[in-house]
Design a protein around this motif. Structure first.
Motif, PDB file in Angstrom:
ATOM      1  N   THR A 205       0.829  -1.212   0.000  1.00 33.12           N
ATOM      2  CA  THR A 205       0.000   0.000   0.000  1.00 33.12           C
ATOM      3  C   THR A 205       0.858   1.255   0.000  1.00 33.12           C
ATOM      4  OG1 THR A 205      -0.195  -0.168   2.421  1.00 33.12           O
ATOM      5  CG2 THR A 205      -2.006  -1.058   1.096  1.00 33.12           C
ATOM      6  N   GLY A 211      -4.949   2.060  -1.951  1.00 33.91           N
ATOM      7  CA  GLY A 211      -5.680   1.753  -0.747  1.00 33.91           C
ATOM      8  C   GLY A 211      -5.658   0.270  -0.432  1.00 33.91           C
ATOM      9  N   THR A 213      -7.416  -2.896  -0.058  1.00 32.71           N
ATOM     10  CA  THR A 213      -8.673  -3.429  -0.562  1.00 32.71           C
ATOM     11  C   THR A 213      -8.722  -4.944  -0.429  1.00 32.71           C
ATOM     12  OG1 THR A 213      -7.836  -3.726  -2.818  1.00 32.71           O
ATOM     13  CG2 THR A 213      -8.779  -1.562  -2.266  1.00 32.71           C
TER      14      THR A 213
END
Length: 235
Positions: A205, A211, A213
């Motif tokens: 990340t 993001g 996820t």
């Protein structure tokens, strides 16, 4: 978009008793560590695979007994004499990694005898039982093989969930709602895999500036699981 350079600045995992969830998978281990007076000859070997929580459990025990901490591979006879304090306590972590190191093996044998003479509790941690360490010193091998053992069992769903929550918190990662509940039934009951997964999510990340996820978590879980299976498969 180019990957962002990431720096491994480390993180401080919370290793107190309040940070350790007791479930049926580890309740017997915790109970054994809470009663060192009942250990045969005041010695105990804590077994568990990589990432199972041996360091956390040993840290709790060390904090509550004022134990001196020592990595087995760096153990020397001189250190052994200083570690075995009269009526004290010692933790030797990764005892299996002393195998094949002449000075470390001699020092562990010396420490074993000193702890007996000085009424000093001795807690060892290791990934494997002593028969699989490859010890060269026969006297040490016989003593390790006779040592009382407490073993961390594979995590149940409750423990795996709690460990994932803790690992995310330790790295200050915010897991999207439902992510951990989605991961748990798709993962092997392996706390080492959980640690590697959260570390990889942290790195990815940051490096990709993306993001956290479910898709990313699923892709990394599949990759890490495949790598582990390839490593575990005999040639």
């Amino acid at each position: 978009m180019p990957r962002q350079l990431t720096l491994d600045l480390g993180h401080r995992p919370a290793l107190g008793r309040d940070d350790y969830l007791v479930t049926p998978a580890n309740a017997l281990v915790m109970a054994a560590l809470d009663m060192p007076d009942a250990w045969p000859q005041g010695r105990m070997l804590l077994l568990g695979p990589e990432g199972a929580g041996k360091t956390h459990l040993a840290s709790i025990w060390a904090a509550e007994t004022d134990a001196i901490w020592q990595e087995a591979s760096a153990l020397t006879p001189e250190k052994a004499d200083r570690l075995a304090v009269e009526n004290g306590a010692v933790v030797v972590e990764n005892a299996d990694l002393a195998a094949g190191l002449g000075a470390a093996e001699q020092a562990m044998f010396h420490l074993w005898n000193l702890c007996a003479a000085r009424s000093c509790w001795l807690l060892l941690t290791a990934r494997l039982p002593p028969r699989d360490w490859g010890l060269s010193l026969p006297d040490l091998r016989s003593r390790m093989s006779a040592m009382a053992v407490t073993r961390i069992q594979p995590p149940d769903e409750t423990l795996l969930t709690a460990v994932l929550v803790k690992l995310f918190a330790d790295r200050q990662l915010v897991a999207p709602a439902g992510l951990i509940e989605w991961l748990v039934p798709r993962m092997d009951r392996d706390l080492g895999l959980a640690r590697h997964l959260v570390a990889a999510l942290d790195t990815e990340t940051m490096a990709e500036r993306r993001g956290l996820t479910r898709t990313l978590a699923g892709d990394l879980l599949a990759k890490l699981s495949a790598e582990r299976d390839a490593t575990d498969t005999p040639d």
